[in-house]
Design an enzyme around this catalytic site. Structure first.
Site, PDB file in Angstrom:
ATOM      1  N   TYR A   9      10.648 -13.507 -11.612  1.00  0.00           N
ATOM      2  CA  TYR A   9       9.356 -12.824 -11.407  1.00  0.00           C
ATOM      3  C   TYR A   9       8.216 -13.634 -11.985  1.00  0.00           C
ATOM      4  O   TYR A   9       7.206 -13.896 -11.327  1.00  0.00           O
ATOM      5  CB  TYR A   9       9.434 -11.452 -12.075  1.00  0.00           C
ATOM      6  CG  TYR A   9       8.148 -10.643 -12.031  1.00  0.00           C
ATOM      7  CD1 TYR A   9       7.639 -10.179 -10.831  1.00  0.00           C
ATOM      8  CD2 TYR A   9       7.462 -10.313 -13.201  1.00  0.00           C
ATOM      9  CE1 TYR A   9       6.475  -9.411 -10.793  1.00  0.00           C
ATOM     10  CE2 TYR A   9       6.302  -9.549 -13.176  1.00  0.00           C
ATOM     11  CZ  TYR A   9       5.820  -9.103 -11.960  1.00  0.00           C
ATOM     12  OH  TYR A   9       4.678  -8.347 -11.932  1.00  0.00           O
ATOM     13  N   ALA A  31       0.816  -1.232   0.000  1.00  0.00           N
ATOM     14  CA  ALA A  31       0.000   0.000   0.000  1.00  0.00           C
ATOM     15  C   ALA A  31       0.841   1.270   0.000  1.00  0.00           C
ATOM     16  O   ALA A  31       0.279   2.365  -0.003  1.00  0.00           O
ATOM     17  CB  ALA A  31      -0.921  -0.017   1.218  1.00  0.00           C
ATOM     18  N   ILE A  54       0.341   1.001  -7.377  1.00  0.00           N
ATOM     19  CA  ILE A  54      -1.059   0.585  -7.471  1.00  0.00           C
ATOM     20  C   ILE A  54      -1.722   0.562  -6.083  1.00  0.00           C
ATOM     21  O   ILE A  54      -2.853   1.027  -5.920  1.00  0.00           O
ATOM     22  CB  ILE A  54      -1.130  -0.816  -8.125  1.00  0.00           C
ATOM     23  CG1 ILE A  54      -0.662  -0.734  -9.577  1.00  0.00           C
ATOM     24  CG2 ILE A  54      -2.537  -1.387  -8.036  1.00  0.00           C
ATOM     25  CD1 ILE A  54      -0.358  -2.082 -10.226  1.00  0.00           C
TER      26      ILE A  54
HETATM   27  N1  LIG Z   1       3.895  -2.180 -12.787  1.00  0.00           N
HETATM   28  C1  LIG Z   1       3.576  -3.115 -13.677  1.00  0.00           C
HETATM   29  O1  LIG Z   1       3.836  -2.984 -14.895  1.00  0.00           O
HETATM   30  C2  LIG Z   1       2.827  -4.352 -13.233  1.00  0.00           C
HETATM   31  C3  LIG Z   1       2.323  -5.199 -14.232  1.00  0.00           C
HETATM   32  C4  LIG Z   1       1.653  -6.354 -13.847  1.00  0.00           C
HETATM   33  C5  LIG Z   1       1.480  -6.637 -12.489  1.00  0.00           C
HETATM   34  N2  LIG Z   1       1.994  -5.791 -11.551  1.00  0.00           N
HETATM   35  C6  LIG Z   1       1.809  -6.160 -10.139  1.00  0.00           C
HETATM   36  O2  LIG Z   1       1.231  -5.069  -9.440  1.00  0.00           O
HETATM   37  C7  LIG Z   1       1.568  -5.169  -8.056  1.00  0.00           C
HETATM   38  C8  LIG Z   1       1.949  -3.787  -7.528  1.00  0.00           C
HETATM   39  O3  LIG Z   1       3.131  -3.342  -8.180  1.00  0.00           O
HETATM   40  P1  LIG Z   1       3.404  -1.808  -8.549  1.00  0.00           P
HETATM   41  O4  LIG Z   1       3.531  -1.742 -10.024  1.00  0.00           O
HETATM   42  O5  LIG Z   1       2.447  -0.916  -7.843  1.00  0.00           O
HETATM   43  O6  LIG Z   1       4.876  -1.674  -7.965  1.00  0.00           O
HETATM   44  P2  LIG Z   1       5.512  -0.701  -6.852  1.00  0.00           P
HETATM   45  O7  LIG Z   1       5.114   0.697  -7.115  1.00  0.00           O
HETATM   46  O8  LIG Z   1       6.946  -1.050  -6.796  1.00  0.00           O
HETATM   47  O9  LIG Z   1       4.787  -1.172  -5.509  1.00  0.00           O
HETATM   48  C9  LIG Z   1       5.073  -2.420  -4.949  1.00  0.00           C
HETATM   49  C10 LIG Z   1       4.499  -2.456  -3.546  1.00  0.00           C
HETATM   50  O10 LIG Z   1       4.874  -3.700  -2.927  1.00  0.00           O
HETATM   51  C11 LIG Z   1       5.541  -3.414  -1.698  1.00  0.00           C
HETATM   52  N3  LIG Z   1       6.592  -4.380  -1.412  1.00  0.00           N
HETATM   53  C12 LIG Z   1       7.670  -4.689  -2.187  1.00  0.00           C
HETATM   54  N4  LIG Z   1       8.469  -5.557  -1.549  1.00  0.00           N
HETATM   55  C13 LIG Z   1       7.876  -5.801  -0.340  1.00  0.00           C
HETATM   56  C14 LIG Z   1       8.222  -6.597   0.784  1.00  0.00           C
HETATM   57  N5  LIG Z   1       9.350  -7.335   0.800  1.00  0.00           N
HETATM   58  N6  LIG Z   1       7.390  -6.611   1.849  1.00  0.00           N
HETATM   59  C15 LIG Z   1       6.256  -5.870   1.855  1.00  0.00           C
HETATM   60  N7  LIG Z   1       5.876  -5.095   0.828  1.00  0.00           N
HETATM   61  C16 LIG Z   1       6.689  -5.057  -0.250  1.00  0.00           C
HETATM   62  C17 LIG Z   1       6.152  -2.035  -1.892  1.00  0.00           C
HETATM   63  O11 LIG Z   1       6.334  -1.369  -0.643  1.00  0.00           O
HETATM   64  P3  LIG Z   1       7.730  -1.216   0.154  1.00  0.00           P
HETATM   65  O12 LIG Z   1       8.818  -1.009  -0.859  1.00  0.00           O
HETATM   66  O13 LIG Z   1       7.457  -0.034   1.049  1.00  0.00           O
HETATM   67  O14 LIG Z   1       7.860  -2.477   0.923  1.00  0.00           O
HETATM   68  C18 LIG Z   1       5.045  -1.333  -2.674  1.00  0.00           C
HETATM   69  O15 LIG Z   1       4.054  -0.850  -1.811  1.00  0.00           O
HETATM   70  C19 LIG Z   1       2.687  -6.212  -7.960  1.00  0.00           C
HETATM   71  O16 LIG Z   1       2.162  -7.413  -7.448  1.00  0.00           O
HETATM   72  C20 LIG Z   1       3.122  -6.412  -9.410  1.00  0.00           C
HETATM   73  O17 LIG Z   1       3.612  -7.711  -9.643  1.00  0.00           O
HETATM   74  C21 LIG Z   1       2.645  -4.656 -11.884  1.00  0.00           C
END
Ligand SMILES: NC(=O)c1ccc[n+]([C@@H]2O[C@H](COP(=O)([O-])OP(=O)(O)OC[C@H]3O[C@@H](n4cnc5c(N)ncnc54)[C@H](OP(=O)(O)O)[C@@H]3O)[C@@H](O)[C@H]2O)c1
Length: 270
Positions: free
Chosen positions: A173, A30, A34
């Site tokens: 991934y 959070a 996203i």
């Molecule tokens: N961006 C894309 O193109 C894309 C495409 C398909 C699917 N997704 C999926 O969308 C979801 C959200 O990704 P996003 O694009 O919003 O990326 P993001 O901006 O990097 O956000 C990722 C979130 O996950 C948290 N996180 C990462 N490592 C963690 C850990 N070890 N423990 C607890 N929390 C953790 C991060 O918070 P902290 O760093 O504060 O821990 C952050 O809140 C993911 O599941 C990703 O696989 C993204």
């Protein structure tokens, strides 16, 4: 062109408020991207949001923005790649007063690396599996009894490549996202029989911190986090099993027909 591939999806705010009235929502990841956009979109519903990620200061900022909109949020810092921390969080959530109604499994980490640069990096495969697969499984094992009792919902933020051709350099991934997608698809029908809905949202590229390190993505069309938040709000209201872009079927057909030539071409590229 961008709007053709990624149209903005509206949702009925009154229906969302009604659906989440008096409910508690667990939202992992959070603090950024996203998850951050979704927390803001859910704030006006006044559902109690449980915000999980590692960066506590950023979670507190999100909490303040939720509260500024009249919402309610609790910050639960946790490194979901650490099994002992996930276990402690799972126990805390299983005993949450009045239980949890909706789980949005969104926390995730991606790694883009050639297999030849990974030969000494077993930890890449371990940390993606810990965060993207074992953590949501461990949390849900603890939360399923409560979700059954409250006829709740689980939403998984998945990736479109899970349904298409896996690209080179994304083994860690891709394997971890596919593992949890398969897990949820397996348990989904069993949960449904006990009144728990499961939804998988298959996302294309989204313009967040996650894709910044990949130069090739900088000029590619991508969704914005607030568009994805709107899509998740629709999933909370309609509770369908899957959400995919409208062009998934032709893309899947192409993936089926072109797998061999595509992989042969990739194998010849320098
Ligand atoms: N961006 C894309 O193109 C894309 C495409 C398909 C699917 N997704 C999926 O969308 C979801 C959200 O990704 P996003 O694009 O919003 O990326 P993001 O901006 O990097 O956000 C990722 C979130 O996950 C948290 N996180 C990462 N490592 C963690 C850990 N070890 N423990 C607890 N929390 C953790 C991060 O918070 P902290 O760093 O504060 O821990 C952050 O809140 C993911 O599941 C990703 O696989 C993204």
């Amino acid at each position: 062109m961008k709007l053709l591939f990624f149209p903005f999806l509206h949702y009925n705010r009154a229906e969302l408020r009604q659906r989440l009235a008096g409910k508690t929502v667990l939202l992992t990841g959070a603090s950024y991207g996203i998850g951050e956009a979704l927390a803001e979109a859910l704030a006006p519903t006044q559902a109690h949001l449980l915000l999980v990620a590692r960066t506590e200061a950023k979670l507190r900022e999100v909490q303040q923005r939720v509260e500024a909109q009249g919402g309610v949020a609790t910050v639960l810092p946790c490194n979901l790649a650490q099994r002992d921390q996930v276990q402690a969080l799972a126990a805390q959530l299983a005993a949450w007063p009045n239980g949890i109604d909706l789980v949005v499994n969104n926390a995730g980490h991606s790694i883009r690396r050639s297999i030849f640069a990974s030969l000494e990096r077993m930890h890449d495969f371990e940390r993606t599996m810990e965060l993207n697969y074992y953590a949501p499984v461990q949390l849900l094992l603890a939360l399923i009894p409560g979700l059954v009792a409250r006829q709740g919902q689980i939403i998984n933020i998945s990736a479109i490549n899970v349904l298409l051709l896996p690209p080179p350099h994304w083994a860690a991934y891709q394997a971890s996202k596919t593992a949890f997608d398969q897990w949820l698809r397996c348990v989904g029908p069993e949960l449904q029989r006990r009144g728990v809905k499961t939804s998988s949202i298959y996302l294309p590229l989204v313009r967040t911190r996650m894709i910044l390190p990949t130069k090739a993505y900088r000029h590619m069309p991508a969704m914005q986090p607030h568009q994805v938040a709107a899509l998740i709000c629709r999933a909370i209201i309609a509770q369908r099993r899957t959400y995919t872009p409208w062009w998934i079927l032709p893309a899947q057909l192409a993936a089926l027909l072109l797998r061999e030539p595509w992989e042969a071409w990739l194998g010849r590229r320098r």
